[in-house]
Design an enzyme around this catalytic site. Structure first.
Site, mmCIF file in Angstrom:
data_model
loop_
_atom_site.group_PDB
_atom_site.id
_atom_site.type_symbol
_atom_site.label_atom_id
_atom_site.label_comp_id
_atom_site.label_asym_id
_atom_site.label_seq_id
_atom_site.Cartn_x
_atom_site.Cartn_y
_atom_site.Cartn_z
ATOM 1 N N HIS B 280 31.894 -72.651 -39.370
ATOM 2 C CA HIS B 280 32.282 -72.440 -40.773
ATOM 3 C C HIS B 280 32.559 -73.762 -41.480
ATOM 4 C CE1 HIS B 280 36.712 -72.855 -40.287
ATOM 5 N NE2 HIS B 280 36.565 -72.218 -39.141
ATOM 6 N N ASP B 292 38.340 -77.792 -36.675
ATOM 7 C CA ASP B 292 38.295 -76.456 -37.286
ATOM 8 C C ASP B 292 37.775 -76.582 -38.714
ATOM 9 O OD1 ASP B 292 38.605 -73.774 -37.747
ATOM 10 O OD2 ASP B 292 40.778 -73.838 -37.908
ATOM 11 N N GLU B 326 35.691 -68.878 -43.881
ATOM 12 C CA GLU B 326 36.192 -68.178 -42.691
ATOM 13 C C GLU B 326 37.706 -68.081 -42.717
ATOM 14 O OE1 GLU B 326 37.825 -67.821 -38.575
ATOM 15 O OE2 GLU B 326 38.057 -69.479 -39.954
ATOM 16 N N GLU B 327 38.364 -69.128 -43.217
ATOM 17 C CA GLU B 327 39.808 -69.255 -43.016
ATOM 18 C C GLU B 327 40.645 -68.174 -43.693
ATOM 19 O OE1 GLU B 327 41.126 -70.818 -40.830
ATOM 20 O OE2 GLU B 327 39.998 -72.623 -40.375
ATOM 21 N N ASP B 354 33.464 -72.199 -32.967
ATOM 22 C CA ASP B 354 34.667 -72.285 -33.805
ATOM 23 C C ASP B 354 35.924 -72.272 -32.933
ATOM 24 O OD1 ASP B 354 36.432 -72.366 -35.920
ATOM 25 O OD2 ASP B 354 36.250 -70.233 -36.386
ATOM 26 N N HIS B 425 45.028 -76.133 -37.846
ATOM 27 C CA HIS B 425 45.650 -75.864 -39.159
ATOM 28 C C HIS B 425 46.804 -76.828 -39.476
ATOM 29 C CE1 HIS B 425 44.207 -71.363 -38.970
ATOM 30 N NE2 HIS B 425 43.216 -72.227 -38.858
#
Lengths: 458, 458
Positions: B280, B292, B326-327, B354, B425
């Site tokens: 993504h 990520d 995606e997130e 991912d 994140h």
């Protein structure tokens, strides 16, 4: 589907009683939870790397590290902690080494990023200024041997990226660091510059031991980072009369006394059967010696702590050894092996961790096939921990001395190797480069293996 | 001894002709050498992370990232590159969020290190000041439900260290981030503070998506780092009347248009059979979105480049998809699946990366057992690359939409997971946290798997 390999693995070896395997599985789970929840490995490593720091044999930090080792072994619950003295070399780097390109182009070129190789001689106070001969290999050196005299030889042999396990690239390239100086001195070279043993994506130079062949003059030797190696090589293409100015300030002092630091849990049933587990306490002077080999030391100590915490009382004597002087002499390993031989000790297995504190993938071994088959029969017990490879050949440098001296079966923790040569013997081998869980999973794997070897013998 | 598993693995599945396996082994070696020697993955990742940076759906960086994706797919040699538009949520963080402990002790406490959770509402300009109720779990919340009204609920559920694969710890803990706000709002909470989903040895807060249950008021939600979570918990023990001041400035704007960026190599024999490979393109706003999921994007693109460089002309159509959003919405994955369904496309397999750009250990799959058995029969081909696990259940979030919509067999690259939740994140998910070779070995593994699926079908 997850454990489909289990029956296949068992089929190739002695079947283990299901009940026994169930019990072992529970003990391994207990050890894993203990280490992942209460490990002291990471905080011990912080102290060793940040409070003691780089600790080359003969340095004041060596002595400080030995005291640290004594204390952590006591804290971990060893029955006995003692020091085993040995003479160690005492090489000192001296003031920062320097290599500069001297070009008729007169453009500004910053000094190259260099480190003198361990054990190498200094250049003398005025340094060496000489033309450069680049060689791609020893074959290339031989082909150009008539051009070597009066030059600085530049070994530009690349660390090969296509090997999957990076220790193969290291094994392939490290001869230029180890033997390069004497092989060039044979033909009259004044010094050597070696491309660092790394495929790290930066310009850090990587030091490490070199060895002189006494038949030829001892000449200075330095390593340079990859970007500078490429720069040097590119400039040489357009400017064959370019010179280098090279100055190193290192020297070898007389031997001094160092120590293997040893902590034991005495076996309850077979105290005369010894299982050695260790890493090396010394490191290079240019970094904190975190992955090389602070991690091996704290993992070995953690094994002892975890056994105590889990209430495991080994049948055999477990001896944790923090070896002296692996980096530039292996005097600690040699001393330990010589003592074992002289005393007629019965060593059933020796395990080392000296390949970095990264996620474990398995162990490498050197021992008779039937003994290794016994270990392979335990592989399914490690599969839940993603530790799967028990078939590689290997063994550590220090326990290798025990193998040489008295044939002790040996093994080495085999962590993932991808990041090791990014930082091996370079300034970035620091505490921050170690991941707590990766370190702990290695410590658990060692504890699990030693638990089984102690329980079933080898 | 090295390949002792090979016959066992083959025995459980269809035996493959020895000659065929030999050829496949050579092609995989060619792909590995190509990727480890000439990969563009690392430099592409540098551009994406350092020149585009964090790229949340709806942000200006999203648009910049889409242009980057178009260009790298063209450069890698795609026959066709196109954009697939979809509506994406547009959440903005606004000015830096703030949480302070208000204590009658009047000692100085620095503001807590916090990040608002994605999709959450702002607190309003005056912030919220309220007493704190710590809960250890949803069960604990239910037990204390009468005390919730007018409070800020602090979910202090620890990321469990004893799971070996860290995604299990994440799966266990993430519900407090996702559902915590609404479950506390149900009983009258004014805001929630969540212990971050990590066992990282630092104090970084980790953001991530949360979701409101429309039956209850929407209240602010933030994550705090582990050290601050422990601090808060410890202070609450001695000071039950302590308050928190909490201010967040985030809001959800109207949907905007984003794109899946798609590059194809058209199949030579079965162009209508599609194999999707992707990661993504979006990331959180607080970091560079390196692991990520910049790594998944550049690995997918690298597969295409490596095929071209190795002269592999796939029989089936290989479609590289850099998914939007995606997130905090999976709108890109949903759009891609909806289009595939509407057009009646024939998708034979979809692969995602991912889970970080770390050393690959294998792949997880969701597909009928006989298809997975076919893949497992190829496992020996990957063993020289230390890629060994093809048995885990799994599949990515984006390709999961294709699986849901039309039942496409799916898989996900399974890298070593130990470091992922140190940076997931959080602010430290940057280019520097990615190792070039680990990234490349993942790209190679994906290329090898797709080569075999294209050649033999699934």
């Amino acid at each position: 589907m997850r454990n489909y390999l289990l029956p296949a693995l068992l089929a190739v070896t002695v079947p283990v009683c299901a009940q026994q395997q169930e019990n072992d599985s529970l003990v391994l789970r207990q050890l894993a939870t203990e280490v992942l929840t209460h490990s002291k490995a990471y905080s011990n490593l912080r102290d060793l790397t940040q409070q003691v720091g780089g600790r080359l044999a003969g340095s004041p930090q060596m002595v400080k590290a030995e005291k640290w080792g004594e204390q952590v072994l006591k804290d971990a619950g060893a029955d006995t902690v003692y020091m085993q003295a040995c003479q160690v070399p005492h090489w000192v780097r001296g003031a920062k080494e320097e290599v500069r390109i001297i070009s008729r182009r007169r453009d500004f070129i910053p000094p190259l990023n260099v480190l003198a190789l361990g054990n190498s001689v200094g250049s003398g106070p005025t340094g060496i200024t000489a033309p450069v001969l680049e060689v791609s290999s020893f074959d290339d050196l031989e082909a150009k041997k008539d051009q070597v005299k009066g030059k600085i030889v530049f070994y530009n042999y690349a660390f090969r990226p296509e090997f999957i396990r990076t220790f193969e690239s290291y094994g392939d390239a490290v001869r230029y660091r180890g033997q390069g100086a004497s092989r060039a001195a044979k033909y009259g070279a004044l010094a050597v510059v070696v491309r660092s043993m790394t495929h790290g994506a930066n310009n850090l130079p990587h030091t490490g031991a070199m060895h002189y062949n006494d038949s030829f003059p001892k000449i200075p030797a330095v390593a340079i980072g990859l970007e500078d190696a490429d720069l040097l090589s590119n400039r040489l293409k357009g400017e064959s009369d370019m010179k280098l100015y090279l100055k190193t300030n290192c020297k070898m002092l007389p031997d001094t006394t160092g120590h293997n630091v040893i902590g034991e849990i005495r076996g309850t049933e077979f105290p005369d059967q010894i299982i050695t587990v260790g890493g090396h306490l010394d490191s290079w002077d240019v970094n904190q010696g975190a992955h090389d080999d602070g991690t091996g030391c704290v993992q070995s100590v953690e094994l002892l702590r975890a056994f105590k915490a889990a209430g495991i009382k080994p049948k055999r004597t477990i001896r944790i050894v923090l070896f002296a002087n692996e980096e530039n002499g292996t005097r600690g390993g040699k001393k330990y092996a010589a003592e074992a031989k002289a005393k007629g000790e019965h060593h059933i297995f020796a395990l080392e961790s000296d390949a970095g504190g990264f996620t474990p993938r398995g162990f490498s071994f050197t021992m008779p096939a039937e003994k290794q088959a016994k270990i392979i029969s335990w592989a399914p017990l490690f599969r839940p921990y993603d530790v799967y490879d028990f078939t590689a050949a290997g063994g550590g440098v220090d326990v290798g001395e025990l193998y040489e001296a008295i044939g002790t079966p040996m093994g080495e923790l085999m962590p993932d190797s991808q990041r090791y040569f990014d930082l091996h013997h370079a300034a970035n081998d620091t505490f921050e480069a170690v991941n707590k869980r990766e370190l702990e999973l290695g410590a658990f794997s060692m504890a699990g293996l030693i638990y089984l070897i102690d329980k079933y013998g080898l």
